[in-house]
Design a protein around this motif. Structure first.
Motif, PDB file in Angstrom:
ATOM      1  N   THR A  52      -0.868  11.537   2.974  1.00 51.96           N
ATOM      2  CA  THR A  52      -0.475  12.882   3.406  1.00 51.96           C
ATOM      3  C   THR A  52       0.342  13.583   2.333  1.00 51.96           C
ATOM      4  N   ASP A  53       1.196  12.828   1.652  1.00 53.76           N
ATOM      5  CA  ASP A  53       2.054  13.391   0.608  1.00 53.76           C
ATOM      6  C   ASP A  53       1.347  13.524  -0.737  1.00 53.76           C
ATOM      7  N   GLY A  54       0.083  13.135  -0.804  1.00 51.89           N
ATOM      8  CA  GLY A  54      -0.686  13.296  -2.024  1.00 51.89           C
ATOM      9  C   GLY A  54      -0.443  12.234  -3.082  1.00 51.89           C
ATOM     10  N   LEU A  55       0.137  11.107  -2.684  1.00 53.03           N
ATOM     11  CA  LEU A  55       0.448  10.042  -3.635  1.00 53.03           C
ATOM     12  C   LEU A  55      -0.637   8.978  -3.704  1.00 53.03           C
ATOM     13  N   VAL A  56      -1.446   8.881  -2.650  1.00 56.15           N
ATOM     14  CA  VAL A  56      -2.474   7.851  -2.542  1.00 56.15           C
ATOM     15  C   VAL A  56      -3.776   8.489  -2.088  1.00 56.15           C
ATOM     16  N   THR A  57      -4.886   7.981  -2.622  1.00 50.34           N
ATOM     17  CA  THR A  57      -6.203   8.394  -2.127  1.00 50.34           C
ATOM     18  C   THR A  57      -6.808   7.242  -1.342  1.00 50.34           C
ATOM     19  N   ARG A  58      -7.594   7.605  -0.364  1.00 48.43           N
ATOM     20  CA  ARG A  58      -8.322   6.641   0.462  1.00 48.43           C
ATOM     21  C   ARG A  58      -9.799   6.957   0.286  1.00 48.43           C
ATOM     22  N   THR A  59     -10.549   5.991  -0.224  1.00 51.83           N
ATOM     23  CA  THR A  59     -11.973   6.186  -0.453  1.00 51.83           C
ATOM     24  C   THR A  59     -12.758   5.247   0.445  1.00 51.83           C
ATOM     25  N   VAL A  60     -13.660   5.814   1.251  1.00 51.58           N
ATOM     26  CA  VAL A  60     -14.499   5.031   2.155  1.00 51.58           C
ATOM     27  C   VAL A  60     -15.895   4.971   1.549  1.00 51.58           C
ATOM     28  N   TYR A  61     -16.418   3.766   1.380  1.00 54.94           N
ATOM     29  CA  TYR A  61     -17.753   3.564   0.839  1.00 54.94           C
ATOM     30  C   TYR A  61     -18.715   3.290   1.991  1.00 54.94           C
ATOM     31  N   ALA A  62     -19.838   3.977   1.988  1.00 54.06           N
ATOM     32  CA  ALA A  62     -20.836   3.858   3.057  1.00 54.06           C
ATOM     33  C   ALA A  62     -21.622   2.562   2.888  1.00 54.06           C
ATOM     34  N   GLU A  63     -21.002   1.481   3.259  1.00 53.66           N
ATOM     35  CA  GLU A  63     -21.611   0.162   3.200  1.00 53.66           C
ATOM     36  C   GLU A  63     -21.487  -0.480   4.565  1.00 53.66           C
ATOM     37  N   VAL A  64     -22.170  -1.579   4.758  1.00 50.38           N
ATOM     38  CA  VAL A  64     -22.042  -2.332   6.000  1.00 50.38           C
ATOM     39  C   VAL A  64     -21.508  -3.711   5.642  1.00 50.38           C
ATOM     40  N   PRO A  65     -20.305  -4.060   6.071  1.00 53.44           N
ATOM     41  CA  PRO A  65     -19.327  -3.206   6.757  1.00 53.44           C
ATOM     42  C   PRO A  65     -18.723  -2.197   5.780  1.00 53.44           C
ATOM     43  N   PRO A  66     -18.151  -1.122   6.320  1.00 60.32           N
ATOM     44  CA  PRO A  66     -17.566  -0.096   5.451  1.00 60.32           C
ATOM     45  C   PRO A  66     -16.458  -0.691   4.572  1.00 60.32           C
ATOM     46  N   ARG A  67     -16.398  -0.249   3.346  1.00 61.29           N
ATOM     47  CA  ARG A  67     -15.361  -0.686   2.408  1.00 61.29           C
ATOM     48  C   ARG A  67     -14.439   0.494   2.173  1.00 61.29           C
ATOM     49  N   VAL A  68     -13.140   0.251   2.307  1.00 64.22           N
ATOM     50  CA  VAL A  68     -12.129   1.292   2.092  1.00 64.22           C
ATOM     51  C   VAL A  68     -11.201   0.811   0.995  1.00 64.22           C
ATOM     52  N   GLU A  69     -10.976   1.680   0.007  1.00 63.16           N
ATOM     53  CA  GLU A  69     -10.077   1.350  -1.086  1.00 63.16           C
ATOM     54  C   GLU A  69      -8.998   2.410  -1.221  1.00 63.16           C
ATOM     55  N   TYR A  70      -7.836   1.965  -1.644  1.00 64.73           N
ATOM     56  CA  TYR A  70      -6.697   2.852  -1.852  1.00 64.73           C
ATOM     57  C   TYR A  70      -6.306   2.816  -3.320  1.00 64.73           C
ATOM     58  N   ALA A  71      -5.887   3.963  -3.834  1.00 65.00           N
ATOM     59  CA  ALA A  71      -5.452   4.065  -5.227  1.00 65.00           C
ATOM     60  C   ALA A  71      -4.384   5.142  -5.331  1.00 65.00           C
ATOM     61  N   LEU A  72      -3.577   5.040  -6.375  1.00 59.59           N
ATOM     62  CA  LEU A  72      -2.589   6.086  -6.621  1.00 59.59           C
ATOM     63  C   LEU A  72      -3.281   7.318  -7.190  1.00 59.59           C
ATOM     64  N   THR A  73      -2.827   8.469  -6.769  1.00 55.45           N
ATOM     65  CA  THR A  73      -3.286   9.727  -7.351  1.00 55.45           C
ATOM     66  C   THR A  73      -2.510   9.959  -8.650  1.00 55.45           C
ATOM     67  N   GLU A  74      -2.793  11.039  -9.312  1.00 55.37           N
ATOM     68  CA  GLU A  74      -2.034  11.393 -10.518  1.00 55.37           C
ATOM     69  C   GLU A  74      -0.554  11.580 -10.165  1.00 55.37           C
ATOM     70  N   LEU A  75      -0.307  12.196  -9.020  1.00 51.35           N
ATOM     71  CA  LEU A  75       1.068  12.386  -8.546  1.00 51.35           C
ATOM     72  C   LEU A  75       1.733  11.035  -8.293  1.00 51.35           C
ATOM     73  N   GLY A  76       0.994  10.121  -7.668  1.00 50.47           N
ATOM     74  CA  GLY A  76       1.510   8.778  -7.418  1.00 50.47           C
ATOM     75  C   GLY A  76       1.766   8.011  -8.703  1.00 50.47           C
ATOM     76  N   GLN A  77       0.885   8.186  -9.686  1.00 47.25           N
ATOM     77  CA  GLN A  77       1.085   7.540 -10.982  1.00 47.25           C
ATOM     78  C   GLN A  77       2.359   8.065 -11.643  1.00 47.25           C
ATOM     79  N   GLY A  78       2.634   9.343 -11.454  1.00 50.11           N
ATOM     80  CA  GLY A  78       3.848   9.931 -12.009  1.00 50.11           C
ATOM     81  C   GLY A  78       5.101   9.340 -11.391  1.00 50.11           C
ATOM     82  N   LEU A  79       5.031   8.987 -10.123  1.00 53.65           N
ATOM     83  CA  LEU A  79       6.164   8.375  -9.421  1.00 53.65           C
ATOM     84  C   LEU A  79       6.311   6.899  -9.767  1.00 53.65           C
TER      85      LEU A  79
END
Length: 111
Positions: A52-79
């Protein structure tokens, strides 16, 4: 400023940022296993807040079962650099803080 610091300054947010910063991206359970003591619910809440604060992204991959990955955004990398500095400070000063706590506990028992 108080609102932002209270949201990113809690221990679960800081640990999540540190661990996400050590990898390109992590799946939920990978992150949960790296953060000792965090519950599934607390990690979910923490990641939602960071997203919500723009520090992390959540990426959902259309696979079975679904794969979800989290990563720092540019803002998160700055922090991340600031969080690393704070973590290093805490590690370096942990013995002195533990000693101070023991002194205070001894004083409290003596009164």
């Amino acid at each position: 400023m108080r609102d932002i610091l209270s949201r990113i300054g809690d221990k679960w947010s800081m640990l999540s940022i540190l661990h996400l910063g050590s990898a390109d991206s992590l799946r939920f359970n990978e992150l949960r296993h790296r953060i000792t003591g965090i519950s599934q619910r607390m990690l979910t809440v923490t990641l939602r807040t960071l997203e919500t604060d723009g520090l992390v992204t959540r990426t959902v991959y259309a696979e079975v079962p679904p794969r979800v990955e989290y990563a720092l955004t540019e803002l998160g990398q700055g922090l991340l650099g600031t969080v690393i500095v704070m973590g290093n400070w805490a590690h370096a000063h942990a013995p002195a803080i533990a000693e101070a706590r023991q002194r205070m506990a001894a004083l409290a028992i003596g009164h």
